[in-house]
Design a protein around this motif. Structure first.
Motif, short mmCIF file in Angstrom:
data_model
loop_
_atom_site.label_atom_id
_atom_site.label_comp_id
_atom_site.label_asym_id
_atom_site.label_seq_id
_atom_site.Cartn_x
_atom_site.Cartn_y
_atom_site.Cartn_z
N ALA A 2 0.84 -1.19 0.00
CA ALA A 2 0.00 0.00 0.00
C ALA A 2 0.87 1.24 0.00
O ALA A 2 1.91 1.28 0.65
N THR A 3 0.46 2.19 -0.77
CA THR A 3 1.20 3.46 -0.80
C THR A 3 0.90 4.23 0.48
O THR A 3 -0.10 3.95 1.16
N PRO A 4 1.74 5.20 0.83
CA PRO A 4 1.48 6.01 2.03
C PRO A 4 0.09 6.63 2.00
O PRO A 4 -0.58 6.74 3.04
N ASP A 5 -0.35 7.00 0.79
CA ASP A 5 -1.69 7.59 0.66
C ASP A 5 -2.76 6.63 1.12
O ASP A 5 -3.65 6.98 1.89
N GLN A 6 -2.63 5.37 0.60
CA GLN A 6 -3.62 4.36 0.99
C GLN A 6 -3.57 4.10 2.48
O GLN A 6 -4.60 3.91 3.14
N GLN A 7 -2.34 4.08 3.04
CA GLN A 7 -2.19 3.88 4.47
C GLN A 7 -2.96 4.95 5.24
O GLN A 7 -3.72 4.67 6.17
N ASN A 8 -2.73 6.18 4.84
CA ASN A 8 -3.41 7.31 5.51
C ASN A 8 -4.91 7.17 5.44
O ASN A 8 -5.63 7.37 6.43
N ARG A 9 -5.36 6.79 4.23
CA ARG A 9 -6.78 6.63 3.99
C ARG A 9 -7.35 5.57 4.94
O ARG A 9 -8.39 5.76 5.58
N ARG A 10 -6.61 4.46 5.07
CA ARG A 10 -7.10 3.37 5.94
C ARG A 10 -7.16 3.81 7.40
O ARG A 10 -8.11 3.52 8.10
N THR A 11 -6.10 4.53 7.85
CA THR A 11 -6.11 4.99 9.23
C THR A 11 -7.31 5.89 9.46
O THR A 11 -8.01 5.77 10.48
N PHE A 12 -7.54 6.75 8.47
CA PHE A 12 -8.68 7.65 8.59
C PHE A 12 -9.98 6.87 8.67
O PHE A 12 -10.83 7.11 9.53
N LEU A 13 -10.13 5.87 7.78
CA LEU A 13 -11.37 5.09 7.75
C LEU A 13 -11.58 4.34 9.06
O LEU A 13 -12.69 4.24 9.56
N LYS A 14 -10.48 3.82 9.60
CA LYS A 14 -10.59 3.09 10.87
C LYS A 14 -11.11 4.00 11.97
O LYS A 14 -12.00 3.63 12.74
#
Lengths: 154, 128, 215
Positions: A2-14
């Protein structure tokens, strides 16, 4: 990967899911409580009801009366004591101030006794023994044209 | 299930058959008690007669407890004592953290709870 | 297990994931005091079933509740027995839970990793008390009514919020038909559902952690 962007997105979604679920639980809890809370708690007003004739008042001691009444199309019933304590006439509620059982007058012991938790009151309704915190409630009484009226909060 | 027998056994069918015996025993007990002593129905509600409501035996402790706290202290007996007993019951695994001393403390806490339950339950039974 | 069972098994797929359940072993040193919890569960199941039966006759209304119980006892086939079973089982449930607690404590079975299971068990005890209290009102007789008046009045002694809580519990300032329906709802829906959840958690933890064998 996962790219850093996707990581950020996931943290946000969680975080969003966590907060969202807590929010849902909170809101539905509040709504349930509001729904369950009784909506019509009428302000109780004092109303007078005919109890007995004046000549039937006790000459001495305690007399128990039971009366059924109707108010706002609702039937109710009431149990009270009429008392003549050396010329002083008054009415006492028969509901024990402790947890709401009905007290009984005991002529032998000259006191009101509650069968539930042993509350005892004297003829004036004052506490003698037991767990009650308050004396027996005085009921407002009116005598008019030879008739006795009791004031009940209905 | 003799105590000397340390061999492990399978849930099905070894243990299950023992469970079934327990089930038959329990249900038999229930039916027997129900046939011998069916619970009566009380009288219809009356707002006129003084009545002493006796709670079920497992509430007798509370029934007895509220007698001891009079006046403004009623709140303690009615709410605080039952809730703190529950808190004590819940905290037993945390009182006992493996040492001998702490196990004894847990025993003391548990004995306090169970003992006061027994005493407060038996006390009204004896008097009634 | 028979053809019909196999047919269901092959589609439901429960066999694989639950095979271990039936094949798992039980430590040999469990004795009969270990079945107190199991007995409590048997009693709970009996309560569920007899309760479901009773609920098909019982009417939770101020005017009809008492008569419907009379009907259960006098008219309904086996009514007297079913009601007696419900009542007796409730008492035995209480007794077996208390003894089960005693056994678990004596075996130190609350020690890590079983702390949470002890807590779950304590809450089933609380729920049983609550079910006993709410069920006591349902026959709507003298005993039931006054016990509920006294029991709910105790709530009112809480400072500040006591009176509001009392209104919430009774559904009005006095014990009336509203209280009866409220208690009925708690007794037949809320508490059994919560109880099922708690018992599931209780058994799940037993399965994960195993039976506390060693003394």
């Amino acid at each position: 990967m996962a790219t850093p962007d996707q990581q950020n997105r996931r943290t946000f979604l969680k975080t969003f899911i966590k907060i969202g679920l807590i929010f849902l639980a909170f809101i539905s809890g509040i709504i349930s409580l509001v729904f369950l809370y009784p909506s019509e708690i009428r302000k109780r007003e004092l109303k007078f009801f005919y109890a007995i004739k004046e000549e039937d008042l006790p000459r001495r001691g305690v007399k128990r009366i039971e009366l059924a009444y109707e108010s706002n199309q609702k039937a109710g019933s009431f149990r009270a004591f009429l008392i003549n304590n050396g010329g002083k006439i008054f009415a006492l509620s028969s509901v024990c101030s402790h947890l709401g059982c009905l007290v009984e007058w005991s002529r032998n012991n000259n006191m009101f006794a509650c069968p539930c938790h042993g509350g005892k009151y004297d003829i004036e309704g004052r506490i003698i023994a037991g767990p009650p915190a308050f004396p027996l409630e005085r009921i407002p009484m009116k005598i008019r044209n030879g008739k006795v009226y009791l004031g009940l909060k209905v | 299930m003799e105590s000397g027998d340390r061999g492990d056994k399978r849930l099905y069918p070894d243990y299950m058959s023992e469970i079934l015996i327990v089930i038959f025993f329990s249900l038999g007990l229930v039916v027997l008690l129900s046939l011998l002593f069916p619970p009566p129905l009380g009288r219809e509600i009356s707002f006129f007669s003084a009545y002493q409501p006796a709670p079920e035996w497992y509430f007798l402790w509370l029934y007895q407890l509220v007698r001891y706290f009079s006046g403004q202290w009623a709140f303690i007996g009615n709410i605080i004592v039952p809730l703190s007993s529950l808190a004590l019951l819940l905290s037993i695994p945390f009182i006992d953290h493996g040492t001998k001393v702490s196990r004894n403390m847990a025993i003391a806490a548990f004995a306090l709870l169970f003992g006061s339950f027994l005493v407060l339950t038996l006390f009204p039974l004896i008097r009634i | 297990m028979g053809k019909a069972f196999d047919w269901i098994y092959s589609r439901f797929g429960i066999k694989e994931s639950h095979k271990g359940l039936l094949k798992r072993t039980i430590p040999g040193n469990v004795n009969y005091s270990y079945c107190l919890g199991g007995m409590a569960f048997i009693f709970y199941c009996t309560l569920l079933i007899s309760g479901m039966l009773l609920s098909s006759y019982y009417i939770p209304s101020e005017k009809e509740a008492f008569q419907s119980v009379v009907r259960i006892m006098r008219v309904a086939n086996l009514g007297l027995l079913i009601r007696a079973i419900h009542k007796w089982t409730a008492n035995l449930l209480m007794l077996s839970i208390l003894l089960h607690t005693l056994r678990v404590f004596a075996n130190k079975a609350y020690r890590p990793p079983r702390e949470l299971n002890w807590i779950a068990g304590a809450f089933t005890l609380v729920l049983s008390f609550a079910s006993g209290f709410t069920g006591y009102l349902l026959p709507w007789d003298q005993k039931a009514y006054w016990a509920t008046v006294v029991g709910t009045n105790m709530i009112a002694t809480i400072p500040l919020i006591g009176n509001s809580l009392l209104l919430l519990v009774r559904g009005g300032p006095e014990v009336t038909g509203f209280t009866l329906v409220r208690f009925y709802s708690l007794h037949v829906i809320w508490f059994p559902l919560l109880m099922n959840l708690l018992l599931w958690a209780h058994f799940h933890m037993i399965r994960k952690q195993g039976i506390s064998g060693g003394l």
